[in-house]
Design a protein around this motif. Structure first.
Motif, PDB file in Angstrom:
ATOM      1  N   GLY A  52       0.815  -1.209   0.000  1.00  0.00           N
ATOM      2  CA  GLY A  52       0.000   0.000   0.000  1.00  0.00           C
ATOM      3  C   GLY A  52       0.843   1.250   0.000  1.00  0.00           C
ATOM      4  N   LEU A  53       1.938   1.226   0.757  1.00  0.00           N
ATOM      5  CA  LEU A  53       2.857   2.360   0.786  1.00  0.00           C
ATOM      6  C   LEU A  53       3.443   2.618  -0.599  1.00  0.00           C
ATOM      7  N   VAL A  54       3.917   1.569  -1.257  1.00  0.00           N
ATOM      8  CA  VAL A  54       4.542   1.721  -2.572  1.00  0.00           C
ATOM      9  C   VAL A  54       3.532   2.193  -3.612  1.00  0.00           C
ATOM     10  N   SER A  55       2.361   1.559  -3.642  1.00  0.00           N
ATOM     11  CA  SER A  55       1.371   1.908  -4.668  1.00  0.00           C
ATOM     12  C   SER A  55       0.862   3.331  -4.494  1.00  0.00           C
ATOM     13  N   SER A  56       0.573   3.729  -3.254  1.00  0.00           N
ATOM     14  CA  SER A  56       0.064   5.089  -3.024  1.00  0.00           C
ATOM     15  C   SER A  56       1.128   6.134  -3.324  1.00  0.00           C
ATOM     16  N   ALA A  57       2.396   5.832  -2.994  1.00  0.00           N
ATOM     17  CA  ALA A  57       3.474   6.777  -3.296  1.00  0.00           C
ATOM     18  C   ALA A  57       3.613   6.986  -4.796  1.00  0.00           C
ATOM     19  N   LEU A  58       3.483   5.913  -5.553  1.00  0.00           N
ATOM     20  CA  LEU A  58       3.595   6.019  -7.011  1.00  0.00           C
ATOM     21  C   LEU A  58       2.399   6.769  -7.603  1.00  0.00           C
ATOM     22  N   ILE A  59       1.195   6.446  -7.121  1.00  0.00           N
ATOM     23  CA  ILE A  59      -0.010   7.106  -7.634  1.00  0.00           C
ATOM     24  C   ILE A  59       0.001   8.591  -7.270  1.00  0.00           C
ATOM     25  N   MET A  60       0.537   8.921  -6.097  1.00  0.00           N
ATOM     26  CA  MET A  60       0.563  10.313  -5.638  1.00  0.00           C
ATOM     27  C   MET A  60       1.283  11.213  -6.638  1.00  0.00           C
ATOM     28  N   THR A  61       2.322  10.686  -7.281  1.00  0.00           N
ATOM     29  CA  THR A  61       3.047  11.504  -8.262  1.00  0.00           C
ATOM     30  C   THR A  61       2.203  11.804  -9.485  1.00  0.00           C
ATOM     31  N   ALA A 141      -3.650  -0.401  10.957  1.00  0.00           N
ATOM     32  CA  ALA A 141      -2.627  -1.071  11.757  1.00  0.00           C
ATOM     33  C   ALA A 141      -3.011  -2.505  12.094  1.00  0.00           C
ATOM     34  N   VAL A 142      -4.281  -2.720  12.424  1.00  0.00           N
ATOM     35  CA  VAL A 142      -4.721  -4.041  12.877  1.00  0.00           C
ATOM     36  C   VAL A 142      -5.018  -4.979  11.714  1.00  0.00           C
ATOM     37  N   ALA A 143      -5.688  -4.455  10.680  1.00  0.00           N
ATOM     38  CA  ALA A 143      -6.153  -5.321   9.592  1.00  0.00           C
ATOM     39  C   ALA A 143      -5.591  -4.960   8.229  1.00  0.00           C
ATOM     40  N   GLY A 144      -4.778  -3.900   8.138  1.00  0.00           N
ATOM     41  CA  GLY A 144      -4.240  -3.499   6.841  1.00  0.00           C
ATOM     42  C   GLY A 144      -5.234  -2.761   5.978  1.00  0.00           C
ATOM     43  N   VAL A 145      -6.364  -2.366   6.566  1.00  0.00           N
ATOM     44  CA  VAL A 145      -7.462  -1.753   5.813  1.00  0.00           C
ATOM     45  C   VAL A 145      -7.756  -0.377   6.385  1.00  0.00           C
ATOM     46  N   GLY A 146      -7.343   0.678   5.692  1.00  0.00           N
ATOM     47  CA  GLY A 146      -7.555   2.023   6.208  1.00  0.00           C
ATOM     48  C   GLY A 146      -8.558   2.847   5.428  1.00  0.00           C
ATOM     49  N   GLY A 147      -9.055   2.318   4.325  1.00  0.00           N
ATOM     50  CA  GLY A 147      -9.900   3.103   3.434  1.00  0.00           C
ATOM     51  C   GLY A 147     -11.357   3.263   3.804  1.00  0.00           C
ATOM     52  N   PRO A 148     -12.021   2.243   4.372  1.00  0.00           N
ATOM     53  CA  PRO A 148     -13.478   2.332   4.550  1.00  0.00           C
ATOM     54  C   PRO A 148     -13.967   3.496   5.387  1.00  0.00           C
ATOM     55  N   SER A 149     -13.296   3.825   6.487  1.00  0.00           N
ATOM     56  CA  SER A 149     -13.810   4.903   7.337  1.00  0.00           C
ATOM     57  C   SER A 149     -13.703   6.257   6.638  1.00  0.00           C
ATOM     58  N   LEU A 168      -6.277  10.747  -0.708  1.00  0.00           N
ATOM     59  CA  LEU A 168      -6.051   9.495   0.010  1.00  0.00           C
ATOM     60  C   LEU A 168      -4.645   8.955  -0.190  1.00  0.00           C
ATOM     61  N   GLN A 169      -3.993   9.299  -1.292  1.00  0.00           N
ATOM     62  CA  GLN A 169      -2.675   8.709  -1.563  1.00  0.00           C
ATOM     63  C   GLN A 169      -1.610   9.163  -0.556  1.00  0.00           C
ATOM     64  N   PRO A 170      -1.391  10.472  -0.319  1.00  0.00           N
ATOM     65  CA  PRO A 170      -0.440  10.843   0.749  1.00  0.00           C
ATOM     66  C   PRO A 170      -0.912  10.405   2.127  1.00  0.00           C
ATOM     67  N   PHE A 171      -2.225  10.337   2.313  1.00  0.00           N
ATOM     68  CA  PHE A 171      -2.772   9.860   3.586  1.00  0.00           C
ATOM     69  C   PHE A 171      -2.369   8.409   3.824  1.00  0.00           C
ATOM     70  N   PHE A 172      -2.543   7.556   2.814  1.00  0.00           N
ATOM     71  CA  PHE A 172      -2.168   6.149   2.950  1.00  0.00           C
ATOM     72  C   PHE A 172      -0.660   5.990   3.118  1.00  0.00           C
ATOM     73  N   VAL A 173       0.117   6.817   2.427  1.00  0.00           N
ATOM     74  CA  VAL A 173       1.578   6.768   2.580  1.00  0.00           C
ATOM     75  C   VAL A 173       1.963   7.058   4.032  1.00  0.00           C
ATOM     76  N   THR A 174       1.333   8.066   4.610  1.00  0.00           N
ATOM     77  CA  THR A 174       1.654   8.463   5.987  1.00  0.00           C
ATOM     78  C   THR A 174       1.352   7.362   6.985  1.00  0.00           C
ATOM     79  N   ILE A 175       0.145   6.811   6.932  1.00  0.00           N
ATOM     80  CA  ILE A 175      -0.212   5.806   7.945  1.00  0.00           C
ATOM     81  C   ILE A 175       0.542   4.496   7.708  1.00  0.00           C
ATOM     82  N   ALA A 176       0.898   4.203   6.468  1.00  0.00           N
ATOM     83  CA  ALA A 176       1.694   3.003   6.204  1.00  0.00           C
ATOM     84  C   ALA A 176       3.092   3.139   6.798  1.00  0.00           C
ATOM     85  N   ILE A 177       3.707   4.304   6.635  1.00  0.00           N
ATOM     86  CA  ILE A 177       5.042   4.534   7.191  1.00  0.00           C
ATOM     87  C   ILE A 177       5.019   4.407   8.714  1.00  0.00           C
ATOM     88  N   VAL A 178       4.022   5.025   9.337  1.00  0.00           N
ATOM     89  CA  VAL A 178       3.926   4.979  10.804  1.00  0.00           C
ATOM     90  C   VAL A 178       3.712   3.540  11.275  1.00  0.00           C
TER      91      VAL A 178
END
Length: 250
Positions: A52-61, A141-149, A168-178
């Motif tokens: 998710g980190l890699v894909s969102s970082a690439l899409i963000m560009t 963090a628990v299930a790898g699923v951050g999008g639904p909420s 959502l792309q920089p958002f997903f990058v941030t929470i994946a890194i953390v």
């Protein structure tokens, strides 16, 4: 890992990357349950975070001009606050309960998303953003699923699709890194034991999926892509839940 198992993982990641590029989310919903079954609860969720980190970082560009940075901050800060304690808890959860948690979280999230699509409720203000961001950090963090909420928030706030998908792309990058930093600091052994050439293939599948999704985007409406993601994710989540319950019973 056998060659056949690796091929299944690569196909799942490729399809997830296509969905992520077309709809802005769906990568984790689509592949999280399947990777939990294939790689185990802890390794599967961690793998989802990495991909998710890699894909969102690439899409963000590719979508950076549409990112709403003010909205990103309101979502990301509470998400980080939720990610850290949830990541610590996830490291110490046994494998079978984790599989149950992953399957249940995805099923509940999918059902809530479907219900939200039919509601006429409109939310305003910053409070709902904070709640959506915090819940997203916890479930990622628990299930790898951050999008639904955040998806449910977007539906109720009438957030237009283009800036929503981009933000959502920089958002997903941030929470994946953390999440990855917290989990690997506590237990570096959680990382799936892929060889360097396998990691290279995984990266190629993500890049290929994003490229394919970009080409398909002109032919597929957002609602069609989301519907396909929901159907596949329902089956995967049900399978992960069943496997966790079976392991607990055994």
């Amino acid at each position: 890992m056998t060659t056949g198992l690796l091929v299944v993982v690569l196909v799942a990641i490729f399809i997830g990357a296509i969905a992520q590029r077309i709809a802005g989310l769906g990568f984790a919903l689509l592949i999280s349950p399947f990777l939990v079954i294939l790689l185990g609860s802890h390794g599967g969720v961690l793998m989802v975070n990495v991909c998710g980190l890699v894909s969102s970082a690439l899409i963000m560009t590719r979508v950076r001009k549409d990112i709403d940075w003010s909205m990103y901050r309101w979502l990301a800060v509470p998400a980080v606050c939720g990610s850290i304690p949830a990541s610590v808890a996830a490291v110490y959860l046994p494998a079978a309960p984790m599989a149950v948690v992953v399957g249940a979280v995805v099923l509940v999230a999918l059902t809530a998303s479907l219900v939200m699509q039919r509601t006429s409720v409109t939310v305003t203000g910053n409070g709902p953003k904070v709640v959506a961001g915090f819940l997203s950090g916890v479930t990622n963090a628990v299930a790898g699923v951050g999008g639904p909420s955040v998806s449910a928030y977007a539906l109720m706030a009438r957030w237009p699709q283009r800036p929503f998908a981009a933000t959502l792309q920089p958002f997903f990058v941030t929470i994946a890194i953390v999440t990855l930093t917290a989990k690997l600091s506590l237990d570096p052994g959680q990382m799936p034991p892929f060889q360097p050439w396998a990691w290279a293939l995984i990266a190629l599948m993500i890049i290929g999926g994003i490229y394919t999704g970009e080409k398909l985007q002109r032919f597929i409406r957002d609602e069609q892509a989301r519907a396909a993601v929901v159907v596949i994710a329902f089956f995967g989540a049900a399978a992960a839940l069943a496997k966790g319950i079976f392991d607990l019973a055994a």
